[in-house]
Enzyme design. Structure first.
Site, PDB file in Angstrom:
ATOM      1  CD  GLU A  51      -5.485  -4.376  -3.645  1.00 55.55           C
ATOM      2  OE1 GLU A  51      -5.486  -3.936  -2.484  1.00 55.55           O
ATOM      3  OE2 GLU A  51      -4.478  -4.864  -4.198  1.00 55.55           O
ATOM      4  CB  SER A  88      -0.962  -0.048   1.196  1.00 54.18           C
ATOM      5  OG  SER A  88      -1.972   0.914   1.076  1.00 54.18           O
ATOM      6  CG  HIS A 126      -5.682  -2.601   0.626  1.00 57.17           C
ATOM      7  ND1 HIS A 126      -4.856  -2.479  -0.470  1.00 57.17           N
ATOM      8  CD2 HIS A 126      -5.191  -1.734   1.557  1.00 57.17           C
ATOM      9  CE1 HIS A 126      -3.922  -1.573  -0.221  1.00 57.17           C
ATOM     10  NE2 HIS A 126      -4.103  -1.121   1.004  1.00 57.17           N
TER      11      HIS A 126
END
Length: 513
Positions: free
Chosen positions: A311, A191, A405
């Site tokens: 995600e 990320s 995610h």
């Protein structure tokens, strides 16, 4: 300095540190790589730590950068421990052989958290599994939020990114004493950590410091300077102070965090909003890192990149936002068009390819492709050096989360037995999937190949899902091809679309918690 079995002691350039043996791995926690970024050092580039006499204990994680806690909606899925103290520019080292001359591969890890949260002490980032498999693992704390990414007229930009560079320089200078090879360093992150990795790999100052890079669920990107300035001005308005580093340094630190968290609630990966990010600064970031990497800014560096299938579910499921977006229907799709700066042909194409998908899924995949898959495809396609691409598709056992995610982290680190990994994965995560994924990362860090074909004309993507990992060729090509149309690439959001985004933010429909 020789390390004895009961109490390993290593001399760094600034002083000796004493670690601990834990299951045949020597661990050194909270080792300073730069001076505390407060007082005269506030909002300034990092400086070397003051040398110390004697031996410094390195048994516990050091202080974490100032940050607001996650909301209750997110805290049920993500752990984010906080350790008080000003000496927050520290790192941790796990090594199987803390002796000069071992020349083991090194993996330097940058944590995620939207550049506002996270730390190296998150339990899922347990470096002992990499050390167990012959890799010296280093995890790094760096400045966050306004402290690390605020933009002021009286201070240099990107101090948090400069912290990460200082940590890399420390590794190059010091890791040999811990058994690592400074010429075999892999830099990686997830990320925001992946976004940071992309910026650093493209930076001129990292030449010779990095051999390979891992970008998990984050593509190289920059944030507009005006956007970051707006965040700072909003904070300054709430605090009733000038929007300068001098004024912010004089403000109460806890109040800064409260105001930052309040303004940050209007930000969302789905519709954008006020947020901190890496900016072009003419120095460490001379241009857009994605463009720079495609143009050959990092010759000789292998890349491992990828994403999770769903995600967006971490962005929308907490707080029941999937249902809210489904109810908004066309309004949410219009907001996503504005976020992605695309014309209506793109969402219409997604609908045609996925006729049974709900609005939230279409919006989520549209924005995921805009933020992650499309730029990572461009990156793999545009580089001469090897790139390897994966998709994590195993669905969480937590209701509604899918392959969201950050879910892959417990598998990459083989830390699924940690309670904090189960917060996101649920019970019963398959160990064989962790063995496969962790093993691929170890192979990539060690010799540059994770075990499947490099990116090429047939677009091989390694799929980690239910069943055995396997290769699919171009699994996202049909959707991503929609972005190559003139309408997708050239159309800016209309005033009407911008108005939709403003309404959605005001009514809290898609806020990030």
């Amino acid at each position: 300095m020789a390390a004895d079995r009961a109490n390993p002691v290593i001399r760094t350039p600034h002083g000796a540190v004493r670690g601990r043996w834990e299951r045949d791995v020597a661990v050194f926690r909270g080792v300073p790589y730069a001076a505390p970024p407060f007082g005269a050092n506030r909002f300034r580039p990092p400086l070397p730590p003051a040398p110390w006499d004697g031996v410094r204990e390195a048994a516990a994680f050091g202080p974490t950068a100032p940050k607001p806690p996650y909301s209750e909606a997110f805290a049920q899925y993500l752990a984010d421990p906080a350790v008080p103290g000003d000496d927050c520019l520290n790192l941790n080292v796990w090594t199987p052989d803390p002796a000069p001359g071992a020349r083991l591969p090194v993996f330097v890890w940058l944590h995620g958290g939207a550049l506002t949260r996270g730390s190296s002490g998150v339990p899922v980032y347990d470096g002992s599994t990499f050390a167990r498999d012959g890799v010296v693992f280093v995890s790094v704390n760096y400045r966050l939020g306004v402290e690390g990414y605020g933009l002021f007229p009286d201070a240099p930009a990107n101090p948090g990114l400069r912290d990460q560079l200082a940590a890399l320089q420390w590794v190059h200078q010091s890791i040999g004493a811990f058994g690592g090879d400074p010429d075999r360093v892999t830099l990686g992150g997830q990320s925001a950590g992946a976004i940071s990795t992309g910026a650093l790999v493209a930076a001129p100052q990292t030449r010779g410091l990095v051999r390979r890079a891992v970008l998990q669920s984050g593509a190289p990107e920059i944030t507009g300077r005006d956007k970051v300035r707006r965040v700072v001005r909003r904070m300054a308005g709430r605090l009733r102070i000038p929007a300068t580093a001098e004024a912010f340094a004089a403000a109460d630190r806890d109040q800064l965090l409260r105001v930052q968290a309040d303004i940050g609630r209007l930000s969302s990966p789905i519709l954008g909003g006020p947020a901190f990010g890496i900016v072009v600064d003419g120095d460490l970031v001379p241009r857009d890192p994605l463009d720079a990497l495609i143009d050959g800014a990092a010759p000789g560096i292998d890349l491992l990149t990828g994403w999770t299938r769903d995600e967006y579910r971490l962005w929308l499921v907490p707080g029941g936002l999937v249902e809210r977006v489904d109810r908004l229907g066309a309004v949410a799709l219009a907001g996503a068009m504005a976020r992605c700066r695309c014309g209506s042909e793109v969402p219409r194409g997604y609908r045609a390819l996925n006729p049974d998908a709900g609005t939230a899924e279409l919006v989520g995949q549209l924005v995921t492709d805009h933020l992650l898959r499309n730029p990572l495809h461009r990156l793999a396609e545009g580089r001469r050096d090897p790139s390897y691409v994966y998709e994590f598709a195993w669905p969480s056992r937590r209701p509604g989360m899918g392959a969201c995610h950050a879910l892959e982290l417990g598998f990459v680190f083989d830390s699924g037995d940690k309670p904090d990994a189960r917060k996101l994965a649920g019970e019963g995560a398959p160990q064989d999937l962790a063995d496969a994924m962790h093993g691929a990362w170890v192979r990539f860090v060690t010799d540059g190949s994770p075990g499947w074909d490099r990116w090429g004309p047939h677009h091989p993507v390694r799929i980690y899902g239910d069943g055995a990992p396997h290769i699919e060729h171009g699994p996202r090509d049909r959707e991503l091809a929609l972005w190559t149309t003139p309408t997708a690439s050239d159309t800016a959001p209309t005033p009407e679309l911008r108005s939709v985004v403003r309404r959605l933010r005001r009514n809290g429909a898609l806020r990030r918690h």
